[in-house]
Motif scaffolding. Structure first.
Motif, mmCIF file in Angstrom:
data_model
loop_
_atom_site.group_PDB
_atom_site.id
_atom_site.type_symbol
_atom_site.label_atom_id
_atom_site.label_comp_id
_atom_site.label_asym_id
_atom_site.label_seq_id
_atom_site.Cartn_x
_atom_site.Cartn_y
_atom_site.Cartn_z
ATOM 1 N N TRP A 48 0.834 -1.208 0.000
ATOM 2 C CA TRP A 48 0.000 0.000 0.000
ATOM 3 C C TRP A 48 0.869 1.258 0.000
ATOM 4 C CZ3 TRP A 48 -1.013 3.272 4.515
ATOM 5 C CH2 TRP A 48 -1.939 4.280 4.234
ATOM 6 N N GLU A 49 1.908 1.277 0.846
ATOM 7 C CA GLU A 49 2.810 2.421 0.884
ATOM 8 C C GLU A 49 3.576 2.553 -0.433
ATOM 9 O OE1 GLU A 49 3.743 4.866 2.947
ATOM 10 O OE2 GLU A 49 2.135 4.457 4.367
ATOM 11 N N SER A 52 1.261 3.931 -3.130
ATOM 12 C CA SER A 52 0.852 5.313 -2.872
ATOM 13 C C SER A 52 1.855 6.300 -3.467
ATOM 14 C CB SER A 52 0.710 5.548 -1.368
ATOM 15 O OG SER A 52 1.977 5.491 -0.715
ATOM 16 N N ARG A 53 3.119 5.868 -3.644
ATOM 17 C CA ARG A 53 4.122 6.728 -4.284
ATOM 18 C C ARG A 53 3.824 6.959 -5.754
ATOM 19 N NH1 ARG A 53 5.595 5.235 0.984
ATOM 20 N NH2 ARG A 53 7.487 6.339 1.597
ATOM 21 N N GLY A 55 0.498 6.986 -6.863
ATOM 22 C CA GLY A 55 -0.892 7.416 -6.959
ATOM 23 C C GLY A 55 -1.850 6.293 -7.291
ATOM 24 N N GLU A 57 -4.305 3.176 -5.958
ATOM 25 C CA GLU A 57 -5.028 2.594 -4.829
ATOM 26 C C GLU A 57 -4.919 1.069 -4.928
ATOM 27 O OE1 GLU A 57 -6.367 3.928 -2.243
ATOM 28 O OE2 GLU A 57 -6.061 6.016 -2.854
ATOM 29 N N TYR A 58 -3.993 0.505 -4.170
ATOM 30 C CA TYR A 58 -3.730 -0.927 -4.305
ATOM 31 C C TYR A 58 -4.929 -1.781 -3.936
ATOM 32 C CZ TYR A 58 -2.177 -5.609 -3.256
ATOM 33 O OH TYR A 58 -2.092 -6.977 -3.195
#
Length: 256
Positions: A48-49, A52-53, A55, A57-58
């Motif tokens: 997830w992190e 997020s890098r 953009g 939404e996993y």
């Protein structure tokens, strides 16, 4: 006077180190069943992190297998370093302790033999583990401030778990694990953006031509999960997601 005080302190520390280590008697709050939940959650947090890098939404593409795969991948350096240092535990450490035992009294030696390891043995083992953790952090080229923060958390984890209260130690261990996952995800995302890995990818259900070719100047691989390819096109500022097993595909603009 000062010399006498120093001598007393030295004798006090020597007596403490030679004493048999007595673990805390409290019952651990985290058990095997809880670890079965925490470890996949740790892997999902990393992914997830990481996404997020970019953009992304996993959780729109969630699969539990991905968390287990990324855990195994990130644990390989830990396993390697642990294997290298295992020689110390199996060969060198017993010899060191045997030599140290020569300076102990017979009563101290009998006490340690009956009750297990001495405090000195436990402290040496923790210091060796911290050194291995330091090597791992240095291998990832982390900043000095980040290394210090993670090492301090590791020290608190060992201290509270071994000498104060196991549950507090578990709390610090979980905090350390998730913080390390966040640092690693940012580091891996930066590596992906800088190196822009490419390869020839063909998925006939999406296109007869290649979705990505080796040496492409615009597109590169962000991630390959168990079910999807995630590709980034810097020229168009677009992110493409292709299903490996089905015909689903999505694309969207991303400013990151």
């Amino acid at each position: 006077m000062n010399f006498r005080i120093r001598s007393e302190r030295i004798r006090s520390w020597s007596a403490y180190l030679n004493k048999s280590y007595k673990p805390t008697n409290d019952k651990p709050m985290v058990k095997i069943a809880e670890l079965a939940f925490i470890l996949p959650a740790l892997g999902l947090f990393y992914i997830w992190e990481y996404f997020s890098r970019f953009g992304i939404e996993y959780y729109d593409y969630f699969d539990l297998k991905d968390s287990l795969a990324v855990l195994y991948q990130n644990l390989m350096p830990v396993i390697y370093i642990g294997t290298m240092f295992s020689m110390f535990f199996t060969i060198l450490l017993p010899d060191v302790l045997k030599r140290m035992n020569k300076g102990r009294t017979e009563a101290q030696t009998d006490e340690i033999s009956e009750n297990g390891f001495s405090n000195l043995t436990v402290i040496l083992t923790v210091l060796l583990a911290l050194f291995g953790f330091f090597i791992l952090l240095k291998a990832h080229h982390l900043s000095l401030a980040t290394i210090i923060i993670l090492l301090v958390l590791a020290i608190f984890t060992g201290y509270f778990y071994l000498f104060v209260h196991k549950n507090i130690g578990y709390g610090f261990a979980i905090m350390l694990a998730f913080l390390y996952a966040e640092v690693r995800s940012g580091l891996d995302a930066k590596y992906t953006i800088e190196h822009k890995r490419t390869e020839n990818i063909y998925l006939k259900q999406h296109s007869d031509s290649a979705l990505l070719t080796e040496g492409d100047q615009c597109r590169y691989i962000i991630y390959k999960s168990s079910n999807y390819y995630f590709l980034r096109d810097d020229c168009k500022k677009m992110t493409y997601v292709y299903s490996i097993t089905g015909t689903e595909s999505t694309s969207f603009k991303s400013n990151k």
